[in-house]
Design a protein around this motif. Structure first.
Motif, PDB file in Angstrom:
ATOM      1  N   ARG A 176       0.823  -1.210   0.000  1.00 24.07           N
ATOM      2  CA  ARG A 176       0.000   0.000   0.000  1.00 24.07           C
ATOM      3  C   ARG A 176       0.858   1.260   0.000  1.00 24.07           C
ATOM      4  NH1 ARG A 176      -5.028  -0.808   4.254  1.00 24.07           N
ATOM      5  NH2 ARG A 176      -6.183  -2.352   3.003  1.00 24.07           N
ATOM      6  N   ASN A 177       2.020   1.144   0.581  1.00 23.94           N
ATOM      7  CA  ASN A 177       2.903   2.302   0.700  1.00 23.94           C
ATOM      8  C   ASN A 177       4.019   2.297  -0.344  1.00 23.94           C
ATOM      9  OD1 ASN A 177       2.176   3.941   3.345  1.00 23.94           O
ATOM     10  ND2 ASN A 177       1.828   1.766   3.795  1.00 23.94           N
ATOM     11  N   GLY A 178       3.884   1.420  -1.350  1.00 20.91           N
ATOM     12  CA  GLY A 178       4.809   1.424  -2.468  1.00 20.91           C
ATOM     13  C   GLY A 178       6.112   0.691  -2.252  1.00 20.91           C
ATOM     14  N   PHE A 179       6.134  -0.212  -1.265  1.00 18.00           N
ATOM     15  CA  PHE A 179       7.355  -0.960  -0.981  1.00 18.00           C
ATOM     16  C   PHE A 179       7.134  -2.449  -1.214  1.00 18.00           C
ATOM     17  CE2 PHE A 179       7.313   2.640   2.065  1.00 18.00           C
ATOM     18  CZ  PHE A 179       8.414   3.332   1.582  1.00 18.00           C
ATOM     19  N   THR A 180       8.183  -3.142  -1.553  1.00 16.18           N
ATOM     20  CA  THR A 180       8.138  -4.600  -1.647  1.00 16.18           C
ATOM     21  C   THR A 180       9.218  -5.168  -0.748  1.00 16.18           C
ATOM     22  OG1 THR A 180       9.656  -4.598  -3.543  1.00 16.18           O
ATOM     23  CG2 THR A 180       7.292  -4.596  -4.020  1.00 16.18           C
ATOM     24  N   ILE A 181       8.940  -6.337  -0.188  1.00 18.31           N
ATOM     25  CA  ILE A 181       9.931  -7.002   0.661  1.00 18.31           C
ATOM     26  C   ILE A 181      10.134  -8.421   0.166  1.00 18.31           C
ATOM     27  CG2 ILE A 181       9.577  -5.600   2.721  1.00 18.31           C
ATOM     28  CD1 ILE A 181       7.752  -7.727   3.824  1.00 18.31           C
ATOM     29  N   THR A 182      11.347  -8.866   0.222  1.00 12.40           N
ATOM     30  CA  THR A 182      11.683 -10.210  -0.221  1.00 12.40           C
ATOM     31  C   THR A 182      11.240 -11.234   0.823  1.00 12.40           C
ATOM     32  OG1 THR A 182      13.854 -10.144   0.835  1.00 12.40           O
ATOM     33  CG2 THR A 182      13.695  -9.311  -1.436  1.00 12.40           C
ATOM     34  N   ASP A 183      11.133 -12.484   0.388  1.00 13.87           N
ATOM     35  CA  ASP A 183      10.824 -13.553   1.342  1.00 13.87           C
ATOM     36  C   ASP A 183      11.908 -13.650   2.404  1.00 13.87           C
ATOM     37  OD1 ASP A 183       8.487 -14.196   0.035  1.00 13.87           O
ATOM     38  OD2 ASP A 183       9.381 -15.823  -1.142  1.00 13.87           O
ATOM     39  N   GLU A 184      13.151 -13.420   1.992  1.00 16.90           N
ATOM     40  CA  GLU A 184      14.260 -13.478   2.950  1.00 16.90           C
ATOM     41  C   GLU A 184      14.085 -12.456   4.059  1.00 16.90           C
ATOM     42  OE1 GLU A 184      19.152 -13.109   3.099  1.00 16.90           O
ATOM     43  OE2 GLU A 184      18.072 -12.765   1.228  1.00 16.90           O
ATOM     44  N   GLN A 237      13.859  -0.034   7.912  1.00 20.77           N
ATOM     45  CA  GLN A 237      14.672   1.162   7.678  1.00 20.77           C
ATOM     46  C   GLN A 237      16.058   0.799   7.133  1.00 20.77           C
ATOM     47  OE1 GLN A 237      14.423   3.196  11.590  1.00 20.77           O
ATOM     48  NE2 GLN A 237      13.573   4.922  10.453  1.00 20.77           N
ATOM     49  N   GLU A 238      16.604  -0.287   7.618  1.00 18.68           N
ATOM     50  CA  GLU A 238      17.956  -0.697   7.227  1.00 18.68           C
ATOM     51  C   GLU A 238      17.986  -1.409   5.880  1.00 18.68           C
ATOM     52  OE1 GLU A 238      19.229  -3.177  10.397  1.00 18.68           O
ATOM     53  OE2 GLU A 238      19.253  -1.574  11.896  1.00 18.68           O
ATOM     54  N   ASN A 239      16.886  -2.073   5.495  1.00 15.16           N
ATOM     55  CA  ASN A 239      16.946  -2.982   4.351  1.00 15.16           C
ATOM     56  C   ASN A 239      16.011  -2.664   3.196  1.00 15.16           C
ATOM     57  OD1 ASN A 239      18.731  -5.450   5.305  1.00 15.16           O
ATOM     58  ND2 ASN A 239      17.468  -4.863   7.060  1.00 15.16           N
ATOM     59  N   VAL A 240      15.060  -1.737   3.381  1.00 10.87           N
ATOM     60  CA  VAL A 240      14.121  -1.408   2.303  1.00 10.87           C
ATOM     61  C   VAL A 240      14.476  -0.022   1.750  1.00 10.87           C
ATOM     62  CG1 VAL A 240      11.706  -1.017   1.679  1.00 10.87           C
ATOM     63  CG2 VAL A 240      12.297  -2.805   3.346  1.00 10.87           C
ATOM     64  N   PRO A 241      14.867   0.064   0.478  1.00 15.55           N
ATOM     65  CA  PRO A 241      15.236   1.360  -0.114  1.00 15.55           C
ATOM     66  C   PRO A 241      14.108   2.382  -0.006  1.00 15.55           C
ATOM     67  CG  PRO A 241      15.892  -0.437  -1.550  1.00 15.55           C
ATOM     68  CD  PRO A 241      15.051  -1.055  -0.468  1.00 15.55           C
ATOM     69  N   ASP A 242      14.472   3.618   0.386  1.00 21.69           N
ATOM     70  CA  ASP A 242      13.539   4.750   0.471  1.00 21.69           C
ATOM     71  C   ASP A 242      12.459   4.585   1.536  1.00 21.69           C
ATOM     72  OD1 ASP A 242      14.866   6.014  -1.697  1.00 21.69           O
ATOM     73  OD2 ASP A 242      13.703   4.795  -3.107  1.00 21.69           O
ATOM     74  N   PHE A 243      12.672   3.666   2.472  1.00 18.82           N
ATOM     75  CA  PHE A 243      11.699   3.509   3.562  1.00 18.82           C
ATOM     76  C   PHE A 243      11.997   4.581   4.611  1.00 18.82           C
ATOM     77  CE2 PHE A 243      10.076   1.709   7.534  1.00 18.82           C
ATOM     78  CZ  PHE A 243       8.814   1.292   7.156  1.00 18.82           C
ATOM     79  N   VAL A 244      11.289   5.704   4.516  1.00 25.81           N
ATOM     80  CA  VAL A 244      11.606   6.848   5.375  1.00 25.81           C
ATOM     81  C   VAL A 244      10.423   7.303   6.227  1.00 25.81           C
ATOM     82  CG1 VAL A 244      13.434   7.724   3.893  1.00 25.81           C
ATOM     83  CG2 VAL A 244      11.069   8.436   3.482  1.00 25.81           C
ATOM     84  N   MET A 245       9.341   6.542   6.241  1.00 23.10           N
ATOM     85  CA  MET A 245       8.181   6.977   7.023  1.00 23.10           C
ATOM     86  C   MET A 245       8.492   6.975   8.516  1.00 23.10           C
ATOM     87  SD  MET A 245       5.456   3.801   7.082  1.00 23.10           S
ATOM     88  CE  MET A 245       5.210   3.857   5.318  1.00 23.10           C
ATOM     89  N   SER A 246       7.798   7.827   9.250  1.00 25.59           N
ATOM     90  CA  SER A 246       7.991   7.916  10.688  1.00 25.59           C
ATOM     91  C   SER A 246       7.420   6.677  11.367  1.00 25.59           C
ATOM     92  CB  SER A 246       7.299   9.159  11.246  1.00 25.59           C
ATOM     93  OG  SER A 246       5.891   9.020  11.143  1.00 25.59           O
TER      94      SER A 246
END
Length: 215
Positions: free
Chosen positions: A30-38, A56-65
């Motif tokens: 919903r917020n435009g991010f995808t995460i791997t199964d790993e 925050q450490e592993n998803v590019p551009d994940f900057v939400m509060s």
């Protein structure tokens, strides 16, 4: 004979991890991010704050509060409530009755918020079996930090060597082992858990009777 046992909730009493995984993926998409199964597997057994930091450490551009993250996660959970009766491990009911009848002191140590633990146990009519219920949110660090188990055992008045702990996830098992408990691992090969190092391995909760009651 040991007369003290502590249960984790998610993955042990309720098979909730597949549902949590689904809700997290819905939230992220919903917020435009995808995460791997790993990455999904890495968050199994984590609390919400640790999951946020991992994103925050592993998803590019994940900057939400964290506030926005929490609000969004709450919204998805409200839209897709757990059907607890459908995912409860039915073995827990006869097991609890036998443990209580044998004089066991029973604790709960879960990474989930205390409100959610109490709500789930209430719906499942299991609350009265537990002498102490502890949430990972009561501590600075949750599992795999052993503090939650050290604290729970102290409240129960039991030494680690005399206390069984039932866990399934990598973090939970590491916490229980680091606390010096007698670790019972509920096998689960769906999420890439490292389940090494336990004292006992079970496929069903009913097997705990043989371990704890010597039958």
């Amino acid at each position: 004979m040991k007369k003290h046992i502590i249960f984790d909730m998610d993955g042990v009493i309720i098979d909730s991890e597949p549902e949590y995984q689904k809700r997290i993926k819905i939230f992220m998409e919903r917020n435009g991010f995808t995460i791997t199964d790993e990455l999904s597997f890495q968050i199994c057994g984590s609390n919400r704050k640790d999951t946020y930091e991992l994103f925050q450490e592993n998803v590019p551009d994940f900057v939400m509060s964290y506030e926005a993250y929490n609000k969004g996660r709450d919204q998805v959970n409200a839209e897709y409530p757990l059907n607890l009766r459908a995912i409860v491990n039915e073995d827990i009911y006869p097991l609890m009755k036998k443990l209580k009848a044998s004089g066991f002191h029973i604790g709960m140590a879960s990474s989930a918020p205390k409100e959610k633990i109490l709500q789930n146990l209430g719906v499942l009519e299991l609350t009265d079996y537990f002498d102490i219920i502890v949430s990972g949110q009561e501590f600075v660090h949750s599992k795999p930090d052993p503090e939650i188990y050290i604290y729970t055992m102290k409240k129960m008045g039991v030494e680690p060597k005399d206390c069984y702990v039932v866990e399934d996830s990598t973090f939970g098992l590491q916490a229980a082992e680091s606390a010096g408990t007698v670790v019972i691992c509920k096998r689960d090969d769906r999420f890439g858990y490292d389940q090494s190092g336990a004292d006992y391995y079970i496929d069903r909760l009913a097997e705990i009777e043989d371990i704890c009651l010597g039958k």
